[in-house]
Scaffold this motif. Structure first.
Motif, short mmCIF file in Angstrom:
data_model
loop_
_atom_site.label_atom_id
_atom_site.label_comp_id
_atom_site.label_asym_id
_atom_site.label_seq_id
_atom_site.Cartn_x
_atom_site.Cartn_y
_atom_site.Cartn_z
N PRO A 1 -6.12 1.21 -17.94
CA PRO A 1 -6.83 2.50 -17.75
C PRO A 1 -6.11 3.76 -17.47
O PRO A 1 -6.06 4.83 -18.32
CB PRO A 1 -7.66 2.57 -16.79
CG PRO A 1 -7.96 1.11 -15.99
CD PRO A 1 -7.15 0.91 -17.15
N ALA A 2 -4.83 3.52 -17.47
CA ALA A 2 -4.05 4.96 -17.18
C ALA A 2 -3.39 5.28 -18.55
O ALA A 2 -3.21 6.87 -19.43
CB ALA A 2 -2.91 4.15 -16.33
N LEU B 1 -6.65 7.17 -20.39
CA LEU B 1 -6.20 8.00 -19.86
C LEU B 1 -5.45 9.76 -20.74
O LEU B 1 -5.54 10.22 -20.51
CB LEU B 1 -6.21 8.47 -18.63
CG LEU B 1 -6.81 9.26 -17.78
CD1 LEU B 1 -7.91 10.20 -18.06
CD2 LEU B 1 -6.56 8.90 -15.92
N TRP B 2 -3.65 8.93 -20.03
CA TRP B 2 -2.79 9.41 -20.50
C TRP B 2 -2.34 9.26 -21.86
O TRP B 2 -1.56 10.03 -21.61
CB TRP B 2 -1.62 9.64 -19.30
CG TRP B 2 -2.78 10.65 -18.19
CD1 TRP B 2 -3.11 11.36 -18.42
CD2 TRP B 2 -2.70 9.52 -16.98
NE1 TRP B 2 -3.68 11.61 -16.39
CE2 TRP B 2 -3.06 10.74 -15.75
CE3 TRP B 2 -2.61 8.73 -16.62
CZ2 TRP B 2 -3.66 10.23 -14.21
CZ3 TRP B 2 -2.75 7.38 -14.76
CH2 TRP B 2 -3.66 8.75 -14.04
N ARG C 1 -15.73 5.81 -26.92
CA ARG C 1 -15.33 7.19 -26.24
C ARG C 1 -13.87 7.62 -26.43
O ARG C 1 -13.52 8.91 -26.55
CB ARG C 1 -15.25 6.23 -24.77
CG ARG C 1 -16.24 5.59 -24.46
CD ARG C 1 -16.50 5.42 -23.16
NE ARG C 1 -18.31 4.70 -22.72
CZ ARG C 1 -18.22 3.85 -21.85
NH1 ARG C 1 -17.56 3.22 -21.49
NH2 ARG C 1 -19.31 3.71 -21.45
N ARG D 1 -13.67 11.32 -24.75
CA ARG D 1 -13.71 11.24 -23.42
C ARG D 1 -13.39 9.93 -22.92
O ARG D 1 -13.39 9.35 -22.34
CB ARG D 1 -15.45 10.99 -23.88
CG ARG D 1 -16.84 11.36 -24.12
CD ARG D 1 -17.57 11.56 -23.93
NE ARG D 1 -18.41 10.27 -24.34
CZ ARG D 1 -18.43 9.67 -25.62
NH1 ARG D 1 -18.92 10.44 -26.11
NH2 ARG D 1 -19.35 7.72 -25.36
N ARG D 2 -11.70 10.55 -22.01
CA ARG D 2 -11.10 9.82 -21.75
C ARG D 2 -11.11 9.07 -20.65
O ARG D 2 -10.85 8.28 -20.10
CB ARG D 2 -9.77 10.39 -21.94
CG ARG D 2 -9.40 10.76 -23.78
CD ARG D 2 -7.80 11.13 -23.52
NE ARG D 2 -6.94 10.01 -24.02
CZ ARG D 2 -5.59 10.37 -23.71
NH1 ARG D 2 -5.56 11.62 -24.94
NH2 ARG D 2 -5.10 9.38 -23.28
N ASP D 3 -11.73 9.84 -19.74
CA ASP D 3 -12.26 9.19 -18.54
C ASP D 3 -13.37 8.42 -18.62
O ASP D 3 -12.92 7.38 -18.07
CB ASP D 3 -12.83 10.90 -17.76
CG ASP D 3 -11.28 12.10 -16.86
OD1 ASP D 3 -10.77 11.62 -17.61
OD2 ASP D 3 -12.16 13.47 -16.59
N GLU D 4 -14.18 8.66 -19.66
CA GLU D 4 -15.04 8.02 -19.36
C GLU D 4 -14.63 6.54 -19.93
O GLU D 4 -14.61 5.06 -19.54
CB GLU D 4 -16.50 8.26 -20.50
CG GLU D 4 -17.29 9.11 -19.53
CD GLU D 4 -18.51 9.63 -20.70
OE1 GLU D 4 -19.16 8.47 -21.48
OE2 GLU D 4 -18.65 10.87 -20.63
N ALA E 1 -11.30 5.31 -19.67
CA ALA E 1 -10.25 4.77 -18.18
C ALA E 1 -11.46 4.13 -17.38
O ALA E 1 -11.11 3.28 -17.33
CB ALA E 1 -9.70 5.94 -17.32
N SER E 2 -12.37 4.89 -17.21
CA SER E 2 -13.15 4.59 -15.94
C SER E 2 -14.15 3.07 -15.85
O SER E 2 -13.98 2.04 -15.45
CB SER E 2 -14.06 5.36 -15.58
OG SER E 2 -15.17 6.24 -16.76
N SER F 1 -11.67 0.26 -16.48
CA SER F 1 -11.28 0.28 -15.29
C SER F 1 -12.53 -1.35 -15.06
O SER F 1 -12.46 -2.18 -14.44
CB SER F 1 -11.48 0.80 -14.39
OG SER F 1 -10.45 0.24 -12.90
#
Length: 228
Positions: free
Chosen positions: A102-103, A106-107, A195, A200-203, A205-206, A209
């Motif tokens: 997930p990291a 996200l990053w 995504r 939509r990187r928050d989506e 990653a979540s 996860s």
């Protein structure tokens, strides 16, 4: 023919890399990741040292490395065997995966080239599902998660992920009687790439996860059923 070519390649590259234990461990890990070495297989020192052109001492050093990664098991007076991961090993695999994947989504650096590669991988997974090829589905799904970690640009994390995916391959052998395990992760992986493509990187990653949580729970349930 393919196995013969692979053996010749292993010998050539082992020589090129000065017969180091690190390289031999990499070769054996790769064979496990490719499904060529299955859980419970005995690793013959004589056969492997001859095939790879290395000393038994070098081979034993490689075995020690793989034992530390839970890839092989040493049984006194019997030899070295490819490991059969159990409940605790699966939990450890997913502890690692939840920390880095997930990291990375996200990053990590999501380039157009990386997205193109991921989209090609999920198309391959869809084609494998449509063709009913469990092995190809598993390969594609594994490749997608490796590509996600590749977004970090970190060689160290990629090496760690390669080890995790090799151990996952051993877990998959326990799922041989449940080929549907891989199929419903194909669409999840498609959504992940969509995504990322949409920013939509928050989506991403979540969602990733959550997918890992579901996969871990399913694997643990199947292992419990198999041992019950």
């Amino acid at each position: 023919m393919a196995m013969k070519a692979a053996a010749e390649f292993d010998r050539a590259t082992a020589a090129e890399h000065a017969h180091t234990a690190v390289w031999i461990a990499t070769v054996l890990r790769g064979r496990i990741a490719a499904g060529e070495l299955t859980p419970g297989s005995k690793l013959s020192e004589q056969a492997l040292s001859s095939a790879l052109g290395v000393s038994r001492n070098t081979l034993r050093e490689a075995f020690s490395t793989l034992a530390g990664e839970s890839m092989v098991t040493r049984i006194p007076n019997r030899g070295v065997f490819v490991a059969s991961p159990g409940v605790e090993e699966v939990r450890e695999i997913y502890r690692v995966r939840r920390m880095i994947e997930p990291a990375a989504a996200l990053w990590g650096e999501v380039t157009p080239e990386a997205l193109d590669t991921m989209e090609a991988i999920v198309r391959r997974a869809q084609e494998a599902r449509d063709a009913g090829s469990v092995a190809d589905m598993a390969d594609a799904n594994q490749a997608l998660h490796r590509a996600v970690v590749g977004l970090t640009g970190s060689g160290s994390l990629q090496t760690l992920m390669d080890r995790v995916l090799a151990e996952m391959r051993l877990v998959f052998h326990a799922m041989a009687s449940t080929p549907d395990f891989h199929s419903h992760y194909v669409d999840r992986n498609v959504r992940l790439v969509e995504r990322l493509r949409a920013g939509r990187r928050d989506e991403a990653a979540s969602g990733l996860s959550a997918d890992l949580d579901v996969a871990e729970a399913e694997l643990l349930d199947r292992l419990a059923d198999a041992s019950g």
